[in-house]
Design a protein around this motif. Structure first.
Motif, PDB file in Angstrom:
ATOM      1  N   SER A  74      29.053  13.561  20.886  1.00 58.50           N
ATOM      2  CA  SER A  74      30.013  14.085  19.912  1.00 58.50           C
ATOM      3  C   SER A  74      29.932  13.393  18.561  1.00 58.50           C
ATOM      4  N   VAL A  75      29.958  12.051  18.540  1.00 57.62           N
ATOM      5  CA  VAL A  75      29.832  11.352  17.254  1.00 57.62           C
ATOM      6  C   VAL A  75      28.453  11.615  16.654  1.00 57.62           C
ATOM      7  N   ALA A  76      27.397  11.470  17.460  1.00 56.55           N
ATOM      8  CA  ALA A  76      26.047  11.749  16.952  1.00 56.55           C
ATOM      9  C   ALA A  76      25.846  13.224  16.660  1.00 56.55           C
ATOM     10  N   GLY A  77      26.691  14.074  17.215  1.00 51.14           N
ATOM     11  CA  GLY A  77      26.577  15.515  16.993  1.00 51.14           C
ATOM     12  C   GLY A  77      27.363  16.026  15.809  1.00 51.14           C
ATOM     13  N   GLY A  78      28.024  15.143  15.068  1.00 52.50           N
ATOM     14  CA  GLY A  78      28.722  15.552  13.856  1.00 52.50           C
ATOM     15  C   GLY A  78      30.063  16.208  14.092  1.00 52.50           C
ATOM     16  N   GLU A  79      30.580  16.156  15.309  1.00 47.42           N
ATOM     17  CA  GLU A  79      31.894  16.765  15.544  1.00 47.42           C
ATOM     18  C   GLU A  79      33.003  15.711  15.597  1.00 47.42           C
ATOM     19  N   ALA A  80      32.625  14.439  15.530  1.00 49.05           N
ATOM     20  CA  ALA A  80      33.623  13.367  15.497  1.00 49.05           C
ATOM     21  C   ALA A  80      33.092  12.195  14.692  1.00 49.05           C
ATOM     22  N   HIS A  81      34.010  11.539  13.995  1.00 47.35           N
ATOM     23  CA  HIS A  81      33.723  10.256  13.372  1.00 47.35           C
ATOM     24  C   HIS A  81      33.898   9.159  14.412  1.00 47.35           C
ATOM     25  N   LYS A  82      33.235   8.040  14.191  1.00 49.13           N
ATOM     26  CA  LYS A  82      33.500   6.884  15.046  1.00 49.13           C
ATOM     27  C   LYS A  82      34.978   6.566  15.020  1.00 49.13           C
ATOM     28  N   GLY A  83      35.591   6.634  13.830  1.00 52.57           N
ATOM     29  CA  GLY A  83      37.000   6.323  13.674  1.00 52.57           C
ATOM     30  C   GLY A  83      37.245   4.847  13.475  1.00 52.57           C
ATOM     31  N   SER A  84      38.508   4.442  13.636  1.00 48.50           N
ATOM     32  CA  SER A  84      38.929   3.058  13.433  1.00 48.50           C
ATOM     33  C   SER A  84      38.589   2.633  12.000  1.00 48.50           C
ATOM     34  N   ASP A  85      37.915   1.488  11.849  1.00 52.35           N
ATOM     35  CA  ASP A  85      37.438   1.075  10.525  1.00 52.35           C
ATOM     36  C   ASP A  85      35.981   0.645  10.655  1.00 52.35           C
ATOM     37  N   PRO A 141      38.129  13.604  15.092  1.00 44.35           N
ATOM     38  CA  PRO A 141      37.403  14.841  14.783  1.00 44.35           C
ATOM     39  C   PRO A 141      37.056  14.928  13.304  1.00 44.35           C
ATOM     40  N   THR A 142      35.914  15.522  13.020  1.00 51.38           N
ATOM     41  CA  THR A 142      35.471  15.641  11.634  1.00 51.38           C
ATOM     42  C   THR A 142      36.174  16.805  10.942  1.00 51.38           C
ATOM     43  N   ILE A 143      36.197  16.739   9.629  1.00 44.15           N
ATOM     44  CA  ILE A 143      36.733  17.846   8.834  1.00 44.15           C
ATOM     45  C   ILE A 143      35.877  19.092   9.062  1.00 44.15           C
ATOM     46  N   ASP A 144      34.578  18.905   9.184  1.00 43.95           N
ATOM     47  CA  ASP A 144      33.664  20.008   9.477  1.00 43.95           C
ATOM     48  C   ASP A 144      34.051  20.707  10.776  1.00 43.95           C
ATOM     49  N   LEU A 145      34.361  19.949  11.823  1.00 41.44           N
ATOM     50  CA  LEU A 145      34.753  20.567  13.086  1.00 41.44           C
ATOM     51  C   LEU A 145      36.047  21.340  12.927  1.00 41.44           C
TER      52      LEU A 145
END
Length: 593
Positions: free
Chosen positions: A84-95, A318-322
């Motif tokens: 999911s993170v590597a697939g562009g549908e989620a950011h790692k998040g946190s900082d 989740p990414t803005i793109d998703l």
């Protein structure tokens, strides 16, 4: 199966007991303390316990760490990092400073020294080791009837195929180790797809239609996995044949005909687990008496909204793109090509004590069962407050992930607070029926059967269109567990494709519609990166994502997917070093690393 996850298993079986002798003294001829002799466990009870140990490796978790060392999240079976993170549908998040190894995975700057990749590799081979130990001991046990031998072998080979499938889609060329291998220093110069197929075919042919325990693989779970293996290899005719059988004849472990549950959310609710949509799931349990969350979906423990009732830790946003992907037009259909041209309104840069009105334009209701966004009910925990639940909004955006979150009303039963971050009893569903339908649609479209492909996609979309799949406002906002009103929380509009729509699109555009449906139906379930690679679309989609999302948020800026290199992750350097003798390793690094 959940109670069996509490059984403590040895990681390996003693293949032969070496007796020590010295000066004729027989007092040294004793078995090693803490080891189990095959003479003791070479029976049905021993083999069954080893098989349970092989199932227990599915969640890749030990008591307080990943089963092979490293953080619990590094080998999470959901593949939230690698899929999911590597697939562009989620950011790692946190900082940016927290779990920085994920940053390089997200932007495709990871090198072979990345410890997360080594943890995943080791966890999968731990599962393989356990299946091989089961199979080896099975061959020596003499008290097992033939029917049980076939069933045990089939379950073990199903599990082994799963572990190798994970390695194959992540690293491509990996060494095959089975129960007959004695020299474990094997090269990775042979494609293992045929061996994965053989294990899954054996499992399909020899597993029962149903199992007494829902956590065990049955014939149809093996069939669905075999169809998936064919699809990954572009064997569309073979994949169609298998999916046809699963769709027409497949039954769940409970003996129910596979189907889509009426409520999309029930796929992510521990109170409704092992339903007719669950083809194969890793069984999770909370509050098991161990004082840990090791059996409670520990791999997701970082992925709860920050400064919230869940305590920790603000990852997996989740990414803005998703989120934009769920925008629909007046006909309730998605914007396949230009969804980012009509972006979803969000509260980026707006404090939680400042006024904000959520987006009023049409969206697919699956958005609000997938993405937590400002002003929309977050299950029964109240409306998502926005920035106060985000660890660093300027770094990874305004959204929270939602599918793995437990409900407040049943939190005492299905959440586990035995650690610094929560666990939950929500199963990890590796294959669900909607996934099968969309894989079948893909195979049909590749074979030119566009009408049947559309029929399968429309089954998924028709479920989303049911009124019960909208998110509704609370009857009493100050007491969200009291229930929901009849007022939708957003402007929901989703519909099946009209008759003949795919035929009008043609094969290539119909496939694009199927690919998009997988994106929005299976979002944040760990499939996306691997789908993009097998479709040959990773460079196009991910570099477009980096351009768009990077213009809005800093964490993915500089990301770049290079085809031919980044299709697979690098073989961990630690493994190459371990298999080096005389300056030469038996493992060959993937191209480009």
């Amino acid at each position: 199966m959940k109670k069996y996850k509490l059984i403590l298993m040895t990681a390996a079986v003693v293949s032969s007991m070496q007796l020590l002798t010295s000066c004729g003294d027989d007092f040294l001829e004793k078995p090693a303390l803490g080891a189990l002799s095959e003479d003791i466990i070479a029976n049905q009870a021993g083999v069954e316990k080893l098989l349970i140990g092989a199932y227990a490796a599915l969640d890749a978790q030990g008591n307080g760490s990943a089963i092979a060392g490293g953080g619990q999240w590094e080998a999470a079976p959901t593949n939230w990092i690698y899929g999911s993170v590597a697939g562009g549908e989620a950011h790692k998040g946190s900082d940016g400073a927290d779990q920085p190894a994920i940053n390089s995975i997200a932007t495709f700057t990871a090198d072979p020294s990345n410890g997360f990749l080594n943890t995943k590799w080791r966890a999968m081979y731990e599962g393989i080791s356990r299946t091989n130990a089961t199979l080896k001991l099975l061959g020596k046990a003499e008290d097992i009837i033939d029917a049980d031998k076939k069933r045990i072998e089939a379950e073990a080979r199903f599990l082994r195929a799963h572990y190798y499938f994970e390695l194959k889609k992540m690293f491509n060329m990996v060494p095959w180790i089975d129960e007959t291998v004695t020299d474990y220093n094997q090269p990775n110069n042979v494609d293992i797809w045929p061996k994965i197929e053989a294990d899954l075919q054996f499992a399909m042919d020899n597993l029962p239609n149903t199992q007494a325990q829902v956590g065990r693989a049955n014939k149809w779970a093996a069939a669905a996995y075999l169809g998936k293996a064919y699809l990954y290899q572009k064997k569309y005719g073979e994949a169609k044949g298998i999916f046809d059988q699963v769709i027409t004849s497949g039954v769940t472990a409970n003996g129910l005909k596979y189907g889509l549950v009426d409520k999309f959310k029930d796929n992510f609710d521990a109170a409704n687990e092992n339903n007719q949509e669950s083809v194969f799931a890793i069984q999770m349990v909370a509050n098991d008496g161990t004082g840990t969350i090791a059996n409670a979906n520990q791999g997701e423990m970082l992925n709860y909204p920050y400064n919230s009732p869940f305590r920790c830790c603000g990852f997996f946003q989740p990414t803005i793109d998703l989120a934009n992907s769920y925008r629909t037009n007046a006909q309730g259909l998605p914007y396949l090509d230009n969804y980012n041209a009509t972006p979803l309104k969000h509260d980026q840069g707006i404090a939680s004590n400042e006024a904000f009105t959520p987006d009023t334009q049409p969206v697919d209701p699956r958005l609000d069962w997938t993405v937590g966004r400002r002003g929309i009910p977050f299950l029964d925990w109240g409306a998502h407050p926005g920035q106060t639940w985000i660890r660093l909004q300027s770094y990874a955006g305004p959204y929270s992930s939602k599918k793995h979150i437990y409900w407040q009303a049943t939190a005492d039963k299905f959440s586990d607070q035995s650690s610094w971050a929560p666990g939950s009893a929500i199963n990890v569903v590796l294959i669900r029926y909607a996934d099968v339908l969309l894989m079948a649609a893909e195979a049909e479209a590749q074979l030119g059967n566009l009408s049947q492909a559309q029929s399968y996609v429309n089954m998924v979309r028709a479920r989303a269109a049911k009124p019960e799949n909208r998110v509704y406002q609370y009857t009493n906002p100050s007491n969200p567990t009291a229930g929901f009103s009849s007022t939708p929380a957003a402007n929901y509009n989703v519909a099946p494709y009209p008759d003949g729509y795919f035929a009008g699109l043609g094969k290539e555009q119909a496939l694009e519609a199927i690919y998009f449906e997988r994106k929005i139906e299976l979002a944040l379930e760990g499939h996306r990166f691997f789908d993009l690679v097998r479709w040959g679309k990773a460079a196009e989609e991910l570099n477009s994502f980096f351009s768009y999302e990077g213009s809005l948020l800093p964490d993915v800026r500089g990301g770049n997917f290079i085809p031919g290199k980044h299709d697979y992750f690098p073989i961990p350097q630690r493994q190459i070093d371990l298999q080096t003798s005389g300056g030469v390793s038996s493992l060959t690094q993937n191209p480009g690393y």
